[in-house]
Design a protein around this motif. Structure first.
Motif, mmCIF file in Angstrom:
data_model
loop_
_atom_site.group_PDB
_atom_site.id
_atom_site.type_symbol
_atom_site.label_atom_id
_atom_site.label_comp_id
_atom_site.label_asym_id
_atom_site.label_seq_id
_atom_site.Cartn_x
_atom_site.Cartn_y
_atom_site.Cartn_z
ATOM 1 N N VAL A 137 -58.360 12.861 -72.643
ATOM 2 C CA VAL A 137 -57.141 12.145 -72.267
ATOM 3 C C VAL A 137 -57.567 10.940 -71.444
ATOM 4 C CG1 VAL A 137 -54.988 12.244 -70.955
ATOM 5 C CG2 VAL A 137 -55.751 14.242 -72.251
ATOM 6 N N CYS A 138 -57.117 9.743 -71.840
ATOM 7 C CA CYS A 138 -57.524 8.537 -71.122
ATOM 8 C C CYS A 138 -56.304 7.711 -70.744
ATOM 9 C CB CYS A 138 -58.519 7.710 -71.929
ATOM 10 S SG CYS A 138 -57.783 6.565 -73.096
ATOM 11 N N GLY A 139 -56.551 6.605 -70.063
ATOM 12 C CA GLY A 139 -55.473 5.763 -69.571
ATOM 13 C C GLY A 139 -54.597 5.210 -70.680
ATOM 14 N N THR A 140 -55.178 4.924 -71.848
ATOM 15 C CA THR A 140 -54.378 4.439 -72.970
ATOM 16 C C THR A 140 -53.367 5.488 -73.401
ATOM 17 O OG1 THR A 140 -56.174 3.017 -73.740
ATOM 18 C CG2 THR A 140 -54.474 3.579 -75.340
ATOM 19 N N ASP A 141 -53.802 6.761 -73.454
ATOM 20 C CA ASP A 141 -52.884 7.839 -73.809
ATOM 21 C C ASP A 141 -51.745 7.944 -72.798
ATOM 22 O OD1 ASP A 141 -54.541 8.655 -76.011
ATOM 23 O OD2 ASP A 141 -55.867 9.624 -74.556
ATOM 24 N N VAL A 142 -52.076 7.767 -71.527
ATOM 25 C CA VAL A 142 -51.051 7.825 -70.483
ATOM 26 C C VAL A 142 -50.042 6.702 -70.666
ATOM 27 C CG1 VAL A 142 -50.628 7.631 -68.006
ATOM 28 C CG2 VAL A 142 -52.553 9.004 -68.832
ATOM 29 N N GLU A 143 -50.520 5.494 -70.982
ATOM 30 C CA GLU A 143 -49.612 4.366 -71.184
ATOM 31 C C GLU A 143 -48.735 4.566 -72.420
ATOM 32 O OE1 GLU A 143 -51.641 0.661 -71.212
ATOM 33 O OE2 GLU A 143 -52.049 0.692 -69.063
ATOM 34 N N LEU A 144 -49.276 5.188 -73.457
ATOM 35 C CA LEU A 144 -48.453 5.515 -74.619
ATOM 36 C C LEU A 144 -47.381 6.531 -74.240
ATOM 37 C CD1 LEU A 144 -51.256 5.769 -77.322
ATOM 38 C CD2 LEU A 144 -49.435 4.055 -77.275
ATOM 39 N N PHE A 145 -47.738 7.483 -73.403
ATOM 40 C CA PHE A 145 -46.789 8.499 -72.953
ATOM 41 C C PHE A 145 -45.681 7.889 -72.084
ATOM 42 C CE2 PHE A 145 -45.708 11.415 -69.403
ATOM 43 C CZ PHE A 145 -45.026 12.388 -70.109
#
Length: 335
Positions: free
Chosen positions: A37-45
């Motif tokens: 899980v990375c920052g890009t996934d968090v921003e998509l969430f």
């Protein structure tokens, strides 16, 4: 059917049962062992990711682009020797035909897929993953599932080190002590550079042997032969230009939520070269080699490995109760 994490809207994620992928032409199906899980996934969430606003990404979306697994099925035109092999893969999937792809720049192909990020190719936060065989990278036995899931961020970090263009003994300053910053520091140290880190929380960096770790207030006044910005702070690119030695390089891989400002007068009058890094493509093979040889062990960066059902909470910012001090959380889809 299989289980997969699906983002259904800003701040909304759930594990759903979806069809098991079938290997089409040029594809393999991978049983996912670990996914990061990375920052890009968090921003998509959260809905903050710029791709959601430009229209290249949309909900529902299945994330996950840092992964390792085993090939369980191959398409009719794929080399059967891939079956049973442990692998990871490139996030950036180019069209293969445009001018950029033909010149080796598939990672900036205008029609590219980005696994689990842009529409068109479902991600690895699932039990199984359909993936183009041309973008696979085999993992040696010395690179386990955990390290294999860290190859993608390490590929990005490798490109940062390469872009800094330093010789052994020269001095590199890395801004940021998250996963990319620490991997950049590890790979740079393995190359014989004098590595310094700038961050706010330094205990973990110090535990990894980076004695030259500083806060902004304690940063020594030294000539910095290159500076890598691996933060998400809008002020850091300008600071990097201010700190770097004249005639040397600033490497930018971090993205802030608001525009960053660089005074071009500083960049021009210091003759600074600024390099942007998008994607791990050219860095994947060297990262795997560094892990396989033991020159770099990324596994201490993993704070916890949790189940797919816990992924939504991780995306929402919850840290697993048993988590260690590292910055990275991995998902085991089989747990």
């Amino acid at each position: 059917m299989m289980r997969a994490l699906v983002l259904t809207g800003p701040g909304k994620a759930e594990v759903l049962r979806v069809p098991v992928p079938v290997a089409g032409p040029g594809q393999v199906v991978i049983e996912v062992a670990r996914a990061g899980v990375c920052g890009t996934d968090v921003e998509l969430f959260t809905g903050e990711m710029s791709y959601l606003h430009s229209g290249v990404s949309s909900y529902p979306l299945r994330p996950g682009h840092e992964w390792s697994g085993t090939v369980r099925e191959v398409g009719p035109d794929v080399d059967g020797s891939w079956l049973g092999r442990r692998v990871t893969g490139d996030t950036m999937i180019g069209c293969g035909h445009c001018r950029r792809c033909r010149s080796g720049r598939h990672h900036v192909c205008p029609d590219r897929h980005e696994l689990g990020i842009r529409d068109g190719l479902a991600g690895a936060l699932a039990e199984r993953l359909a993936f183009p065989a041309a973008y696979l990278h085999a993992l040696p036995d010395t690179v386990d599932a955990t390290a294999g899931a860290l190859v993608e961020p390490a590929g990005n970090a490798q490109r940062c080190v390469d872009a800094a263009a330093l010789e052994p003994g020269e001095r590199l300053l890395v801004l940021g002590t998250g996963t990319i910053g620490l991997l950049t520091a590890m790979l740079a140290r393995g190359r014989g550079l004098e590595v310094h880190l700038l961050g706010q929380e330094l205990d973990f960096a110090l535990s990894l042997g980076f004695a030259r770790s500083w806060t902004r207030d304690s940063l020594p006044d030294l000539p910095w032969d290159a500076v890598v910005d691996a933060t998400n702070a809008p002020s850091m690119p300008g600071l990097a230009v201010d700190l770097v030695e004249p005639g040397r390089r600033v490497v930018c891989i971090g993205l802030s939520g608001t525009p960053s400002l660089i005074d071009t007068r500083d960049a021009v009058l210091k003759d600074v070269t600024a390099v942007g890094i998008l994607g791990a493509s050219a860095g994947l093979a060297p990262a795997i080699a560094a892990f396989a040889s033991g020159a770099v062990d990324p596994r201490p960066l993993v704070a916890a490995t949790v189940s797919l059902e816990q992924a939504a909470a991780v995306l929402a910012g919850d840290r697993p109760a048993s988590a260690g001090p590292g910055p990275k959380v991995l998902i085991d889809p089989a747990a």
